[in-house]
Design a protein around this motif. Sequence first.
Motif, PDB file in Angstrom:
ATOM      1  N   ARG A 177     -12.406 -28.419  16.255  1.00  0.00           N
ATOM      2  CA  ARG A 177     -13.062 -29.550  17.128  1.00  0.00           C
ATOM      3  C   ARG A 177     -12.115 -30.798  17.216  1.00  0.00           C
ATOM      4  N   VAL A 178     -11.566 -30.969  15.912  1.00  0.00           N
ATOM      5  CA  VAL A 178     -10.570 -32.283  15.989  1.00  0.00           C
ATOM      6  C   VAL A 178      -9.383 -31.745  16.761  1.00  0.00           C
ATOM      7  N   THR A 179      -8.879 -30.515  16.628  1.00  0.00           N
ATOM      8  CA  THR A 179      -7.656 -30.217  17.254  1.00  0.00           C
ATOM      9  C   THR A 179      -8.117 -30.462  18.782  1.00  0.00           C
ATOM     10  N   LEU A 180      -9.166 -29.796  19.270  1.00  0.00           N
ATOM     11  CA  LEU A 180      -9.382 -29.931  20.834  1.00  0.00           C
ATOM     12  C   LEU A 180      -9.756 -31.254  21.067  1.00  0.00           C
ATOM     13  N   THR A 181     -10.364 -32.234  20.438  1.00  0.00           N
ATOM     14  CA  THR A 181     -10.492 -33.726  20.534  1.00  0.00           C
ATOM     15  C   THR A 181      -9.234 -34.460  20.767  1.00  0.00           C
ATOM     16  N   LEU A 182      -8.271 -34.159  19.916  1.00  0.00           N
ATOM     17  CA  LEU A 182      -7.047 -34.897  20.074  1.00  0.00           C
ATOM     18  C   LEU A 182      -6.201 -33.989  21.172  1.00  0.00           C
ATOM     19  N   THR A 183      -6.104 -32.901  21.190  1.00  0.00           N
ATOM     20  CA  THR A 183      -5.553 -32.414  22.497  1.00  0.00           C
ATOM     21  C   THR A 183      -5.998 -32.812  23.722  1.00  0.00           C
ATOM     22  N   GLY A 184      -7.419 -32.668  23.876  1.00  0.00           N
ATOM     23  CA  GLY A 184      -8.113 -33.147  25.064  1.00  0.00           C
ATOM     24  C   GLY A 184      -7.925 -34.642  25.387  1.00  0.00           C
ATOM     25  N   ALA A 185      -7.794 -35.141  24.349  1.00  0.00           N
ATOM     26  CA  ALA A 185      -7.357 -36.793  24.530  1.00  0.00           C
ATOM     27  C   ALA A 185      -5.849 -37.235  25.181  1.00  0.00           C
ATOM     28  N   PHE A 186      -5.132 -36.249  24.529  1.00  0.00           N
ATOM     29  CA  PHE A 186      -3.470 -36.339  24.921  1.00  0.00           C
ATOM     30  C   PHE A 186      -3.535 -35.591  26.538  1.00  0.00           C
ATOM     31  N   ALA A 187      -4.419 -34.714  26.670  1.00  0.00           N
ATOM     32  CA  ALA A 187      -4.134 -34.097  27.989  1.00  0.00           C
ATOM     33  C   ALA A 187      -4.715 -35.052  29.132  1.00  0.00           C
ATOM     34  N   ALA A 188      -5.885 -35.843  28.702  1.00  0.00           N
ATOM     35  CA  ALA A 188      -6.435 -36.542  29.862  1.00  0.00           C
ATOM     36  C   ALA A 188      -5.576 -38.082  29.945  1.00  0.00           C
ATOM     37  N   THR A 189      -4.991 -38.464  28.970  1.00  0.00           N
ATOM     38  CA  THR A 189      -4.105 -39.368  29.054  1.00  0.00           C
ATOM     39  C   THR A 189      -2.773 -39.084  29.886  1.00  0.00           C
ATOM     40  N   ALA A 190      -2.484 -37.766  29.549  1.00  0.00           N
ATOM     41  CA  ALA A 190      -1.189 -37.220  30.370  1.00  0.00           C
ATOM     42  C   ALA A 190      -1.426 -37.168  31.927  1.00  0.00           C
ATOM     43  N   ILE A 191      -2.737 -36.586  32.232  1.00  0.00           N
ATOM     44  CA  ILE A 191      -3.072 -36.444  33.512  1.00  0.00           C
ATOM     45  C   ILE A 191      -3.347 -37.669  34.211  1.00  0.00           C
ATOM     46  N   SER A 192      -3.779 -38.706  33.530  1.00  0.00           N
ATOM     47  CA  SER A 192      -4.013 -40.132  33.820  1.00  0.00           C
ATOM     48  C   SER A 192      -2.529 -40.997  34.336  1.00  0.00           C
ATOM     49  N   LEU A 193      -1.562 -40.632  33.371  1.00  0.00           N
ATOM     50  CA  LEU A 193      -0.450 -41.178  33.456  1.00  0.00           C
ATOM     51  C   LEU A 193       0.366 -40.581  34.647  1.00  0.00           C
ATOM     52  N   ALA A 194       0.317 -39.327  34.740  1.00  0.00           N
ATOM     53  CA  ALA A 194       0.949 -38.606  35.916  1.00  0.00           C
ATOM     54  C   ALA A 194       0.443 -38.957  37.173  1.00  0.00           C
TER      55      ALA A 194
END
Length: 865
Positions: free
Chosen positions: A737-754
């Motif tokens: 769940r921590v891995t998912l939370t961090l990866t999800g946060a990174f993915a959301a940040t990446a999509i927002s930045l893109a």
Amino acid sequence: MDLLLSALRSLRAHPLFSGLVILLLALGIGANTAIFGVVHAVLLKPLPYPEPGELVLIRKPPRDGNTAATPGGGTLIVDKDLGAWIEAQPKSFRALAGYSNSTSTLQQTGGTGAVRVPTGRVTPGFFPMLGVSAWRGRLLQEEDFKSGAPPVAVLSYSAWQSRFNGDDRALGAVVQLDEVAHTLVGVLPPAFEFIDPVQFWRPLPLGGLDRPGQVQISMIRALGRLLPGTAHEVAQRELDGISERFWDNYSASFSAGMAPPAAVPANTPGAAAVAPAPGSGSVTRVTQSAPPPAADAAAATPRRLPMPFVGGPAQLTPLQEQLARQSRTTLWLLLGAVGFVLLIACANIANLQLARAASRRREAAVRAALGASPARLAGELLAENLLLALAGGALGLLFAWWGTQALQAWLADLLPRVNPIGVDFTVLGYALLVAVAAGLGFGLAPAWQTSRVDLLETLKEGGHQASAGGSRWRQGLVAFEVALALVLAVNTGLLVKSIRQLYATELGYRTEDVMTANLSLPRRYATPAQQRDFAQRWLEAIRVLPGVKSAAIADSAPLSPFSQVFAASIRGGTGNANRSVNAPPPTMQIASVTPDYFATAGIALKSGRLFTAADSDGAPIVALVNEEFIKQNFPDGLREGATLVAPVSGSPQQATIVGVVANVRARGLDSQPSALAYFPLAQVPRQRLSAVVQFAGDSATLARGLTQATHKVDADLALDTPSTLAQQIARQTAPRRVTLTLTGAFAATAISLAALGIFGVMSYTVTQRTQEIGVRMALGADRSVVLRWILRYGATAIALGLLAGLALTLATGRLLRGTLSGVTELDPLVLAAGMAGLALAGLLACLWPAWRATRVNPVEALRNG
């Protein structure tokens, strides 16, 4: 120096832009540095022992590869193997040692009761092999391992500080561990950590032949220090040869000198009771009964004693690799994910700098006309970017320090406890390298564009037109951002689907309203009658607690760290008809339970009957089995009168199978149902017990009540921390769940930045092409044509990015394989959803700039042009 001064003046002239870039870089570099700090400590930094490359873990996995049914998942070996290796002194090794961990009951001074503490046991060569010296006093010595030696223990540094306030008078003090007096003889150094958070270290004697007709063995971890230059294959062959000779000799002497117990049926090849110790279950004791003599003793030929868990050929794994096995994939995944986010941020900054460079083309042209060289112009822009990156990196170190502390807490159950995690000189060097690389990465394109300014054309155009080269750069950077964002989006989708499928797994028992609490009875409860009496009194004290709906006692509750395995014959079974007589007997897990256990835990009855109060001591022994047991041993269906050997104290006895219950995943969501037999606790009592309580109300209140009820029965006993099965499942899945939370946060940040990058590029493109749009509209192009033209520009970049991202996702998909459950790394639905979602986000980011382009007034555009 003048380049730096010029760069500083330029940055001061645009404080808002500079601050935004520094903040973006600080977040990106800080996150990268924090995760690299963990990766460095766990995967890259050598273990803090002398010559760590020589240290190996020795495994003997089962020959059939089924590690799930083996204690320790195949990482443990039979202690007799280790004893044979140590005695033979193999030439490939400098030293060999064994280690096991568990929990013990510590009687606290001052009448404050008992607590459970983590303890470890080691063989004589353990501490010398790791190059560890005592911080205070001495460590374990050879005489401490001899039979009849006074019990001693060594303190960890943290236990010395927390329990004795670092007082040297702790040496020589006597503590009660499992109601055995141990003299404290030494304290370990502050920096020493090894796998588990052990407080008290004690001698581990290697087992022997305890009584006629039975073999006592333990399952332990085996460690070795190789001689320099020794190949693993050579050392493995040497160990295998020693083991073969040992087991051949041992089987021959055992069969020749021991008579089989009368209670074992004549057709029984052997029976072994296996009882893992409390804690992580790294110790497993096995009692192996002697095989019966041949009909003609004189004609009998010695054969290998069929022993469970002896395993196949030895396997050597570097100790650091073994310690990091559970966390390696997760850490590399997180480092890659946060690296992608930084790259996307750098691409956005590069686009911003390209836009600034385009707006400064006329200024650059004027300076070039006055004698500034292209190298000077490019150097100033690179210096600006490097200053921004270094400032972002310096601020990012603050985020990195906080991030390493947070990651260490979040991933505590996933990370080995050997090297400390923090921001050291190596991590600082990494942060500096990332900052410089980022500065160069987002600064090269603008610098190159500035150095190639066309003096005549720029001065003639007045600086209002966008260059074709800059447009292609910006479009390429958008595609790059989309590609990286797609990889993160798909990986996050795979993790989400994997965890959803994991939680959808049928465990076979209820979790939300069931609490368990474990304890181990001391030696004064050695007889079956004493164990039965305690279990009955404990159960009665629990049943009257507020909120308790039903309660039961078992020696192995669901998700308990303690379990038992039993190898025995099954009369009437047809599943093992072709088994070799020299093969180890089939194994099954066993549990002793009170009659209300199945109703309390929510385990369904499939056929037959459950236990009743009539199944008491002195009544015919009965058993319940699960569906997997039936599948393995009665593939044609359970036969009437079928029996199995019960692990009754003294000698095995036959138990009649009276019912079949549903399968359970005893180890949690990742485990598979294994053959399991239940016996009435009144008929097969145990020293290790678990309370299983179905309740209504507050779980914390019930946990306190369980402790009080236990102390009411025996004030000197201590419980492992009571918790609900749901809480235990949550702890098991916390790393994912921590891995998912961090990866999800990174993915959301990446999509927002893109999306922001696409929006910025499209807005800038519309601004730069306002005159061209005015000309098109003046020549008759309607708004829909302009809208499609602008959208086509953005859609081209998005499509190229999606194609590149799909190829990158396919290339890197294998990295996720070890973290997924029930999902393939190339799941088509997740891939399609990721591409569709990112395409939609990108097109939405294009809409506002494209709509703004359709509102251009041709007259104004031509006049301003």
